[in-house]
Design a protein around this motif. Structure first.
Motif, mmCIF file in Angstrom:
data_model
loop_
_atom_site.group_PDB
_atom_site.id
_atom_site.type_symbol
_atom_site.label_atom_id
_atom_site.label_comp_id
_atom_site.label_asym_id
_atom_site.label_seq_id
_atom_site.Cartn_x
_atom_site.Cartn_y
_atom_site.Cartn_z
ATOM 1 N N ARG A 118 5.297 9.192 2.210
ATOM 2 C CA ARG A 118 5.031 7.972 1.443
ATOM 3 C C ARG A 118 6.243 7.552 0.615
ATOM 4 N N ALA A 178 8.169 5.578 2.910
ATOM 5 C CA ALA A 178 7.520 4.299 3.177
ATOM 6 C C ALA A 178 7.672 3.337 1.999
ATOM 7 N N LEU A 195 5.686 3.734 -0.670
ATOM 8 C CA LEU A 195 4.379 3.702 -1.336
ATOM 9 C C LEU A 195 4.362 4.645 -2.519
ATOM 10 N N PRO A 237 8.765 -1.825 0.216
ATOM 11 C CA PRO A 237 8.380 -1.300 1.528
ATOM 12 C C PRO A 237 8.696 -2.256 2.678
ATOM 13 N N PHE A 280 -1.794 5.213 9.431
ATOM 14 C CA PHE A 280 -2.512 5.970 8.412
ATOM 15 C C PHE A 280 -3.556 6.888 9.033
#
Lengths: 364, 288
Positions: free
Chosen positions: A50, A53, A55, A75, A84
């Motif tokens: 993440r 990414a 996030l 992102p 996901f």
């Protein structure tokens, strides 16, 4: 297509004391490589993904995609696509809309979106479902839509967060192979998070093992299996797990109950006589022998028959309250529980030695 | 439960079940009687409205409706219904838009003092409307908005109905967070995520908000009474009252006729949306 690099990247969650979910991660993923991040739950593997990414914030260090430092980039500018665990398909959009959403937001021409969506649908065998809503799809189809959503964007990196864990066992094996071959065909750099070591070993070009936010080892599956860098990796990779014992070290070698297992001189030198050593033997490195000479007598507690082979759980007669030793035996002639069998190491080369304190691999 | 038991045993008449139905019907009759009386009375001749206790009129008097349709004080019924509609539809739009935006912020965005502000917002549910009435009136008076529709509509655009904000927050919390994250990766900012993902998925909560706002605003009398004075701006509820005020006793018939006219839109609205109302209350979340 791009290379990906974590440069001493860390994510610290506030609290008392603060938790270093990912700690000083240094990892380079080559262009076109399929890298698997594996580790037990709470090891920080998803957090690491993440972070790439965008996030999850990066508190220390940075991440790079291609030649660009993307540490502070939003992102959408990172040129990545993510699959996901829950698929995260938009329930109110059709399959085609789900797949084309990102392209639509980028104001790509309608016909081009349609073309790319149809192309991906063909690749994933979804053409006849394009007008359906996710609700009307099976688990496997939803998984493929999630893949398709990533593919149509033609990103330079795929990120996958346990994309198979919601599928049943059979479908998982099938999809595992599909994803691996799809990645080979597209040649897109892929980072894949899983807690399932079978997925890790079968899919990854290289496998990075994480524990408590720290990278333990990043190697090819074979290397990881044959030369684990420390006791954690040794115990984590391989099913059933490697037999790990911390035993006293004597001039004769490591004392596993009554048997002395010779230890290379390089390992013993510089160690005091009463020191201990962690010794690791894979279940398949042990076998049953008829002679008692140099072998370990073992009382069989449990036999798990798997067909081709069987797993024998047993305890040495002299050992007290320890985990049983596990031996992979011939499935055609399994011993019965309660029986006493003699066990010997197949090949001394297959024994792994680790420092009893730090768990680091010793010598060879 | 009773019905299920009855169908399983299948022996003789199930007295418990029959009793239950009779009881329900009796309650229904009691509830419907005033409505039936209202409808029947709207057709009664003037002298029967007060004097007669009978439900059905001795002869059908359509003149009541003719008078009612003329409206009050020179303002036609259509105009009155139109005013009510403007206010109700405005309130619905305002509440749906502003409450969902506020709810999105509370449910998804991170900002300083989010917790305390949420608690404060909830606390306003407990604030009686009458406590803020006078200060609010003063504010609108100074803004020169008294005797316009603004005081009745504008607050709805500012997410003042904390109950609906709360309702929608709870609903949005049930929407998986991965959807937001997927949207972020697809290139949505907070606003796009809201309009393209969260808003469509919050439909049941929005419909509940819309229905209740419409019904409550349409039926409201008090606020409209306070802020509107000119007959041209009267709503249907205000007109009903002025029927009694300004006319002689003989206008009771038309007043009941107008009551029926006032009820019609809301009944139609309810019938059109009651399916969604149930759906809105029953649906617990979205499963992708």
């Amino acid at each position: 297509m791009a290379q990906v690099a974590y440069n001493k990247a860390a994510r610290v969650f506030g609290g008392t004391p603060p938790v270093r979910a990912v700690d000083g991660l240094d990892l380079t993923v080559d262009d076109g490589e399929f890298l698997v991040l594996v580790g037990p739950s709470g090891s920080g593997k998803s957090t690491a993904l993440r972070m790439l990414a965008g996030l999850e914030e990066i508190d220390e260090g940075g991440v790079q995609i291609g030649d660009v430092d993307v540490t502070t980039m939003p992102p959408k500018s990172r040129d990545i696509a993510m699959v996901f665990q829950s698929y995260a398909l938009y329930p109110h959009m059709t399959v085609a809309e789900n797949m084309g959403f990102a392209l639509k937001l980028r104001r790509i021409h309608k016909q081009e979106v349609r073309r790319r969506v149809e192309e991906a649908a063909e690749l994933l065998d979804l053409t006849s479902y394009l007008d359906r809503k996710p609700k009307a799809l099976s688990g496997g189809q939803r998984q493929r839509v999630a893949m398709g959503r990533a593919i149509v964007r033609e990103p330079s990196v795929f990120l996958m967060d346990e994309p198979l864990s919601n599928l049943d066992a059979k479908l998982r094996v099938e999809t595992r192979a599909n994803i691996a071959s799809l990645q080979r065909r597209l040649g897109t750099t892929t980072i894949y998070v899983t807690h399932d070591q079978v997925e890790a070993m079968t899919m990854g070009h290289r496998v990075a093992v994480l524990a408590d936010g720290v990278l333990q080892q990043c190697e090819t599956p074979r290397e990881l299996y044959e030369r684990p860098a420390n006791a954690f990796v040794a115990g984590f990779i391989g099913s059933p797990a490697m037999n790990l014992r911390t035993v006293p070290l004597t001039p004769e070698g490591a004392e596993l109950d009554e048997v002395s297992i010779p230890v290379p001189r390089a390992v013993t030198s510089g160690r005091s006589d009463d020191s201990e050593i962690t010794i690791g033997i894979r279940p398949e490195s042990l076998h049953l022998v008829s002679s008692e000479e140099g072998s370990l007598p073992l009382q069989v507690e449990l036999v798990e028959e798997l067909g081709a082979d069987c797993l024998i759980h047993g305890r040495t007669l002299t050992s007290t309250n320890r985990d049983p030793l596990i031996i992979r035996g011939d499935g055609r002639t399994p011993p019965t529980p309660g029986e006493t069998v003699n066990v010997a190491v197949r090949d001394l080369e297959e024994i792994h030695l680790f420092d009893a304190g730090s768990g680091e691999r010793l010598a060879s | 439960m009773v019905a299920v038991r009855g169908s399983i045993t299948g022996r003789g008449p199930d007295w418990g079940r029959i009793g239950l139905h009779v009881g329900c019907l009796a309650v229904l009759l009691v509830m419907l009687y005033p409505l039936a009386w209202l409808a029947a009375t709207s057709f009664k001749p003037a002298d029967e409205v007060i004097s007669s206790l009978r439900l059905l009129p001795s002869r059908i008097e359509l003149g009541n409706y003719a008078t009612a349709l003329e409206g009050v004080g020179g303002v036609s019924v259509l105009r009155l219904i139109g005013n009510s509609l403007i206010i109700s539809v405005g309130a619905v739009l305002g509440n749906v838009l502003s409450c969902s935006l506020a709810a999105y912020a509370f449910a998804r965005l991170r900002f300083t003092l989010r917790g305390p502000l949420f608690a404060l917002m909830l606390a306003t549910i407990m604030l009686p409307q009458h406590a803020v009435l006078i200060p609010q009136y003063i504010v609108f008076n100074q803004l020169g908005m008294v005797n316009t529709f603004w005081p009745l509509v504008l607050p709805k655009f500012l997410a003042t109905d904390a109950f609906f904000v709360f309702l929608t927050v709870q609903f949005m919390r049930g929407i998986p967070k991965e959807l937001d994250e997927a949207a972020t990766l697809d290139g949505c900012g907070p606003f796009r995520t809201f309009f393209r993902i969260i808003l469509p998925l919050s439909r049941p909560a929005l419909i509940t908000t819309a229905i209740f706002t419409f019904i409550w605003t349409w039926n409201d009398f008090f606020l409209q009474l306070i802020y509107l004075f000119e007959p041209e701006k009267f709503t249907i509820t205000l007109a009903l009252r002025s029927f009694v005020d300004t006319s002689s006793q003989s206008a009771y018939g038309p007043m009941f006729a107008m009551s029926v006219i006032a009820l019609l839109p809301i009944v139609l609205f309810f019938m059109a949306f009651q399916r969604f109302l149930v759906q809105g209350m029953a649906s617990s979340g979205v499963k992708g």
